[in-house]
Design a protein around this motif. Structure first.
Motif, short mmCIF file in Angstrom:
data_model
loop_
_atom_site.label_atom_id
_atom_site.label_comp_id
_atom_site.label_asym_id
_atom_site.label_seq_id
_atom_site.Cartn_x
_atom_site.Cartn_y
_atom_site.Cartn_z
N ASN A 82 0.80 -1.25 0.00
CA ASN A 82 0.00 0.00 0.00
C ASN A 82 0.83 1.29 0.00
N ILE A 83 2.15 1.19 -0.30
CA ILE A 83 2.94 2.43 -0.29
C ILE A 83 3.22 3.00 -1.69
N GLY A 84 2.42 2.61 -2.66
CA GLY A 84 2.58 3.22 -3.98
C GLY A 84 1.66 4.41 -4.10
N GLY A 85 1.45 4.84 -5.33
CA GLY A 85 0.43 5.87 -5.53
C GLY A 85 0.99 7.26 -5.63
N TYR A 86 0.35 8.04 -6.46
CA TYR A 86 0.78 9.42 -6.67
C TYR A 86 -0.33 10.37 -6.27
N GLU A 87 -0.39 10.66 -5.01
CA GLU A 87 -1.33 11.67 -4.51
C GLU A 87 -2.74 11.49 -5.06
N THR A 88 -3.17 10.24 -5.13
CA THR A 88 -4.56 9.99 -5.52
C THR A 88 -5.45 10.14 -4.29
N GLN A 89 -6.73 10.07 -4.51
CA GLN A 89 -7.68 10.25 -3.40
C GLN A 89 -8.52 8.99 -3.23
N PRO A 90 -9.00 8.75 -2.02
CA PRO A 90 -9.91 7.62 -1.82
C PRO A 90 -11.23 7.88 -2.53
N ASP A 91 -11.90 6.81 -2.96
CA ASP A 91 -13.18 7.02 -3.63
C ASP A 91 -14.31 7.21 -2.59
N ASP A 92 -15.51 7.44 -3.09
CA ASP A 92 -16.62 7.82 -2.20
C ASP A 92 -16.99 6.70 -1.22
N MET A 93 -16.87 5.45 -1.68
CA MET A 93 -17.21 4.33 -0.79
C MET A 93 -16.33 4.35 0.47
N ILE A 94 -15.06 4.58 0.26
CA ILE A 94 -14.13 4.62 1.41
C ILE A 94 -14.43 5.84 2.28
N LYS A 95 -14.65 6.97 1.63
CA LYS A 95 -14.93 8.20 2.40
C LYS A 95 -16.19 8.05 3.24
N ARG A 96 -17.21 7.43 2.66
CA ARG A 96 -18.47 7.24 3.42
C ARG A 96 -18.24 6.37 4.65
N ASP A 183 -1.69 3.96 -1.79
CA ASP A 183 -2.24 3.39 -3.02
C ASP A 183 -3.71 3.04 -2.78
N TRP A 184 -4.58 3.97 -3.13
CA TRP A 184 -6.01 3.82 -2.82
C TRP A 184 -6.68 2.72 -3.62
N GLU A 185 -6.09 2.33 -4.75
CA GLU A 185 -6.66 1.19 -5.50
C GLU A 185 -6.52 -0.09 -4.67
N VAL A 186 -5.34 -0.25 -4.06
CA VAL A 186 -5.11 -1.42 -3.20
C VAL A 186 -6.05 -1.37 -1.99
N ILE A 187 -6.18 -0.18 -1.42
CA ILE A 187 -7.03 -0.04 -0.22
C ILE A 187 -8.49 -0.33 -0.56
N LYS A 188 -8.91 0.11 -1.72
CA LYS A 188 -10.31 -0.12 -2.12
C LYS A 188 -10.61 -1.62 -2.19
N ALA A 189 -9.68 -2.37 -2.77
CA ALA A 189 -9.88 -3.83 -2.86
C ALA A 189 -9.97 -4.43 -1.45
N ARG A 190 -9.19 -3.92 -0.52
CA ARG A 190 -9.25 -4.44 0.85
C ARG A 190 -10.59 -4.10 1.51
N PHE A 191 -11.06 -2.86 1.29
CA PHE A 191 -12.38 -2.48 1.83
C PHE A 191 -13.45 -3.41 1.27
#
Ligand SMILES: [Fe+2]
Length: 195
Positions: A82-96, A183-191
């Motif tokens: 989860n330490i990749g990523g270029y200043e992306t943002q979490p999507d709405d599902m995670i934010k909610r 890396d919010w893509e990785v985090i999203k899959a975990r959520f």
């Protein structure tokens, strides 16, 4: 069965730590893999069960090492993923989800940063299915402070070995870099895996 080391390559996507810091860290991860395999072998072949003693015994040494090494392996794999990523943002599902349990995404973020500063081992956002809650938890070692059956979602290594070579004692800068490059893509899959 032996645990097999997962391959993590340093690429430009790993924006939180530089290559030197990454390589040092990877050697430590390999060390935990080797140790859990060594411990598992010793546990399989007639450990001294009769001599088990909670002050000191060889068996106690194996039991202490078992969870320390295995949690060390598991948490490092979550961290490296989860330490990749270029200043992306979490999507709405995670934010909610974070809004629900922390009041807002920004409040969660402040709480997670404080959790990291307060930790000697790991800061983790996890989902605890028993209380149906997302929690920021603080570990002082790989196997000290975990919540049973919780699922790790965001994992930040706060051992000094994780940042000291590159950031020295500037813990805040390391945490800030991590927060901006999750890396919010990785985090999203975990959520999604715990829905
Ligand atoms: Fe580490």
């Amino acid at each position: 069965m032996e645990l097999v080391k997962l391959e993590f390559q340093y690429t430009d996507d790993v924006t939180v730590i530089n290559r030197e810091q990454f390589d040092v860290h990877m050697r430590l991860y390999e060390g935990y893999i080797n140790k859990i395999n060594e411990i598992d072998k010793l546990l399989m072949k007639e450990p001294d069960l009769e001599g088990a003693n909670s002050t000191y015994s060889k068996f106690r040494g194996l039991k202490r090492g078992e969870t320390y090494a295995l949690d060390g392996v598991i948490l490092h794999e979550f961290y490296f993923e989860n330490i990749g990523g270029y200043e992306t943002q979490p999507d709405d599902m995670i934010k909610r989800a974070l809004d629900r349990d922390f009041g807002s995404y920004d409040k969660w973020k402040k709480n997670f940063v404080a959790t990291a500063k307060a930790s000697r081992g790991w800061a983790i956002l996890c989902f605890d299915p028993r209380s149906n809650r997302y929690r920021n938890i603080s570990l002082d070692a790989h196997d000290v402070g975990n919540v049973q059956i919780s699922i790790p979602l965001i994992v930040l290594d706060m051992y000094e070995h994780a940042y000291f070579l590159q950031y020295a004692d500037n813990k805040a800068e390391y945490i800030n870099k991590f927060m901006n490059n999750i890396d919010w893509e990785v985090i999203k899959a975990r959520f999604e895996s715990c829905l």
